[in-house]
Design a protein around this motif. Structure first.
Motif, PDB file in Angstrom:
ATOM      1  N   ARG A   6      15.308  10.335 -12.050  1.00 42.09           N
ATOM      2  CA  ARG A   6      13.923  10.036 -12.413  1.00 42.09           C
ATOM      3  C   ARG A   6      12.970  10.467 -11.303  1.00 42.09           C
ATOM      4  NH1 ARG A   6      16.077   5.031 -14.389  1.00 42.09           N
ATOM      5  NH2 ARG A   6      15.331   3.982 -12.509  1.00 42.09           N
ATOM      6  N   VAL A   7      13.380  10.266 -10.035  1.00 41.00           N
ATOM      7  CA  VAL A   7      12.537  10.651  -8.901  1.00 41.00           C
ATOM      8  C   VAL A   7      12.375  12.165  -8.840  1.00 41.00           C
ATOM      9  CG1 VAL A   7      12.401  10.701  -6.387  1.00 41.00           C
ATOM     10  CG2 VAL A   7      13.025   8.577  -7.546  1.00 41.00           C
ATOM     11  N   ARG A   8      13.468  12.893  -9.079  1.00 44.05           N
ATOM     12  CA  ARG A   8      13.362  14.357  -9.049  1.00 44.05           C
ATOM     13  C   ARG A   8      12.440  14.865 -10.158  1.00 44.05           C
ATOM     14  NH1 ARG A   8      18.978  14.101  -7.834  1.00 44.05           N
ATOM     15  NH2 ARG A   8      19.529  14.552 -10.016  1.00 44.05           N
ATOM     16  N   ARG A   9      12.541  14.246 -11.324  1.00 46.96           N
ATOM     17  CA  ARG A   9      11.662  14.644 -12.426  1.00 46.96           C
ATOM     18  C   ARG A   9      10.217  14.310 -12.091  1.00 46.96           C
ATOM     19  NH1 ARG A   9      13.403  13.075 -18.427  1.00 46.96           N
ATOM     20  NH2 ARG A   9      14.900  14.710 -17.879  1.00 46.96           N
ATOM     21  N   LEU A  10      10.003  13.175 -11.433  1.00 44.07           N
ATOM     22  CA  LEU A  10       8.657  12.787 -10.998  1.00 44.07           C
ATOM     23  C   LEU A  10       8.102  13.807 -10.002  1.00 44.07           C
ATOM     24  CD1 LEU A  10       6.315  10.714 -10.810  1.00 44.07           C
ATOM     25  CD2 LEU A  10       7.620   9.577  -8.994  1.00 44.07           C
ATOM     26  N   MET A  92      -0.889   6.980 -11.412  1.00 41.31           N
ATOM     27  CA  MET A  92      -0.655   6.622 -10.015  1.00 41.31           C
ATOM     28  C   MET A  92      -0.384   5.123  -9.877  1.00 41.31           C
ATOM     29  SD  MET A  92      -0.575   7.859  -6.827  1.00 41.31           S
ATOM     30  CE  MET A  92      -1.611   9.317  -6.675  1.00 41.31           C
ATOM     31  N   THR A  93      -1.144   4.309 -10.625  1.00 42.78           N
ATOM     32  CA  THR A  93      -0.942   2.856 -10.577  1.00 42.78           C
ATOM     33  C   THR A  93       0.447   2.493 -11.081  1.00 42.78           C
ATOM     34  OG1 THR A  93      -3.305   2.497 -10.935  1.00 42.78           O
ATOM     35  CG2 THR A  93      -1.833   0.637 -11.356  1.00 42.78           C
ATOM     36  N   GLY A  99       7.146   0.598  -7.132  1.00 42.90           N
ATOM     37  CA  GLY A  99       7.610   0.473  -5.751  1.00 42.90           C
ATOM     38  C   GLY A  99       7.447   1.708  -4.893  1.00 42.90           C
ATOM     39  N   LEU A 100       6.845   2.755  -5.424  1.00 47.69           N
ATOM     40  CA  LEU A 100       6.645   3.985  -4.646  1.00 47.69           C
ATOM     41  C   LEU A 100       5.323   3.920  -3.892  1.00 47.69           C
ATOM     42  CD1 LEU A 100       7.767   6.655  -7.276  1.00 47.69           C
ATOM     43  CD2 LEU A 100       9.101   5.734  -5.364  1.00 47.69           C
ATOM     44  N   ARG A 360      -5.132   1.696   4.653  1.00 48.08           N
ATOM     45  CA  ARG A 360      -5.978   0.922   3.745  1.00 48.08           C
ATOM     46  C   ARG A 360      -5.411   0.884   2.327  1.00 48.08           C
ATOM     47  NH1 ARG A 360     -12.292   1.421   3.542  1.00 48.08           N
ATOM     48  NH2 ARG A 360     -11.724  -0.214   2.067  1.00 48.08           N
ATOM     49  N   ALA A 361      -4.893   2.035   1.882  1.00 43.35           N
ATOM     50  CA  ALA A 361      -4.342   2.095   0.523  1.00 43.35           C
ATOM     51  C   ALA A 361      -3.133   1.186   0.367  1.00 43.35           C
ATOM     52  CB  ALA A 361      -3.984   3.531   0.177  1.00 43.35           C
ATOM     53  N   GLU A 362      -2.251   1.149   1.362  1.00 43.82           N
ATOM     54  CA  GLU A 362      -1.047   0.337   1.263  1.00 43.82           C
ATOM     55  C   GLU A 362      -1.362  -1.151   1.389  1.00 43.82           C
ATOM     56  OE1 GLU A 362       1.696   1.491   0.168  1.00 43.82           O
ATOM     57  OE2 GLU A 362       0.879   3.521   0.191  1.00 43.82           O
ATOM     58  N   TRP A 363      -2.350  -1.474   2.239  1.00 43.78           N
ATOM     59  CA  TRP A 363      -2.750  -2.883   2.378  1.00 43.78           C
ATOM     60  C   TRP A 363      -3.402  -3.386   1.112  1.00 43.78           C
ATOM     61  CZ3 TRP A 363      -1.874  -6.827   5.611  1.00 43.78           C
ATOM     62  CH2 TRP A 363      -1.301  -6.545   6.830  1.00 43.78           C
ATOM     63  N   ALA A 364      -4.128  -2.485   0.430  1.00 41.40           N
ATOM     64  CA  ALA A 364      -4.844  -2.906  -0.779  1.00 41.40           C
ATOM     65  C   ALA A 364      -3.912  -3.027  -1.982  1.00 41.40           C
ATOM     66  CB  ALA A 364      -5.967  -1.916  -1.097  1.00 41.40           C
ATOM     67  N   ALA A 365      -2.736  -2.415  -1.902  1.00 42.21           N
ATOM     68  CA  ALA A 365      -1.807  -2.401  -3.042  1.00 42.21           C
ATOM     69  C   ALA A 365      -1.257  -3.806  -3.340  1.00 42.21           C
ATOM     70  CB  ALA A 365      -0.661  -1.444  -2.739  1.00 42.21           C
TER      71      ALA A 365
END
Length: 365
Positions: A6-10, A92-93, A99-100, A360-365
């Motif tokens: 699934r990750v490779r296809r992503l 993206m959400t 978990g990515l 900031r993006a990771e803290w806001a997640a």
């Protein structure tokens, strides 16, 4: 379906999203940046009566340099538009919910940015210098007004397989030379460097005054140094022919430029502007990767603006990057900033901004 599959296809999916906007932007900016040369060559076609074939050939020779400038902009546009589309449509959400991290999602884009950087470096090292030198030669031949141009400041040219020349300035009206360096390889012994404050040329003979001769050892250190009031060189060809074979930094590869800088250092000359250009020849290709890394977290702020946000942010960042690029280059040439720092300052600033946005993006997640 196994998670690894699934990750490779992503990864393939995200990479495909990037390639389309990147290619379209590269083609668009290539045409846009060629507008100036097209106007110049059209004028030559109409006024100078140059042939259509010659004009098209000259335009083709400008393509490599123009493409090298367009690639970083295309990398930024491609990242913001492709990642922005994933954000806008909620993909993206969904990926982050599984978990990515943002960086993991954008790994294919970062990998493509790295590949583009490698390709841009090879283009700048092996294609652009040759094309630029051929362009200048063909342009002078087509113009026919002055087949041998006045030499630019701080350029090298080769007199023979054993001799390299550096002249800071030439007054062709009086045939005077200023700040001359002759780097001479002698079979069976070590190089000799002649430096002269000034001189003049007549036919194949160069008359130099205020000369210092330096004999180097195998490690590049001065083994013998002596002063001479006069020194004459007789070359195989007239001086004007050698002046016509000059090369600017844009016509030299990074390897060639580094070699010329080394020779100048051995002669006691600090070629600051050349050193700045030497470092920029690596920093500019790497900017493809840097701008792709910066575009990923920035795309998260385009949820509401959509494609308009991506276009506006790309244009604004591209303009800011090249303003900082030009400013840091000027600071490096003037000696205010170290040449290495001047070349890499735009990339360092972009990476710092990217790191802050990722946090900031990771803290806001």
């Amino acid at each position: 379906m196994p998670p690894s599959l699934r990750v490779r296809r992503l990864d393939r999916y995200v990479a495909a999203e990037f390639i389309g906007p990147f290619a379209a932007t590269a083609a668009g900016f290539l045409v846009l940046l060629l507008t100036g040369p097209i106007f110049q060559l059209t004028d030559m076609l109409v006024v100078r009566r140059a042939s259509v074939a010659t004009t098209l050939w000259l335009l083709a020779l400008k393509l490599p340099e123009t493409l090298s400038i367009a690639l970083p902009i295309a990398s930024l546009f491609g990242t913001l538009l492709s990642a922005g589309r994933l954000v806008r449509d909620g993909e993206m959400t969904a990926m982050r919910t599984s978990g990515l991290s943002v960086l993991r999602i954008g790994t294919p884009i970062v990998a493509l940015g790295a590949a583009i950087s490698v390709g841009a470096y090879l283009l700048n090292e092996y294609v652009v210098p040759v094309a630029n030198h051929r362009y200048e030669t063909e342009l002078r031949r087509a113009m026919q007004a002055d087949p041998v141009p006045a030499i630019s400041d701080n350029v090298f040219f080769r007199g023979s397989p054993e001799q390299w020349f550096y002249v800071r300035r030439v007054d062709r009206a009086s045939r005077r030379l200023f700040d001359v360096i002759v780097y001479e390889l002698r079979p069976g012994t070590f190089p000799v460097i002649y430096t002269a404050r000034e001189g003049w040329y007549e036919g194949r003979t160069w008359h130099l005054s205020g000369v210092t001769m330096k004999q180097l050892d195998r490690d590049g250190f001065v083994q013998l140094e002596s002063a001479m009031a006069r020194y004459e060189l007789t070359l195989p060809e007239p001086a004007e022919d050698y002046l016509g074979s000059q090369k600017r930094t844009e016509e030299m590869s990074r390897r060639e430029l580094g070699e010329q800088i080394r020779r100048l250092r051995q002669a006691g000359v600090v070629a600051r502007a050349m050193m700045v250009d030497y470092h920029f020849k690596l920093a500019l290709p790497v900017s493809n990767l840097v701008l792709a890394v910066l575009g990923l977290p920035l795309s998260l702020y385009g949820r509401r603006g959509g494609r308009a946000f991506g276009m506006a942010a790309s244009l604004g960042l591209a303009l800011l990057y090249y303003v900082v690029f030009a400013l840091s280059r000027s600071l490096g040439n003037s000696g205010v900033v170290d040449p290495l720092l001047a070349a890499w300052l735009p990339n360092v600033m972009c990476l710092a901004a990217a790191a802050w946005l990722y946090v900031r993006a990771e803290w806001a997640a």
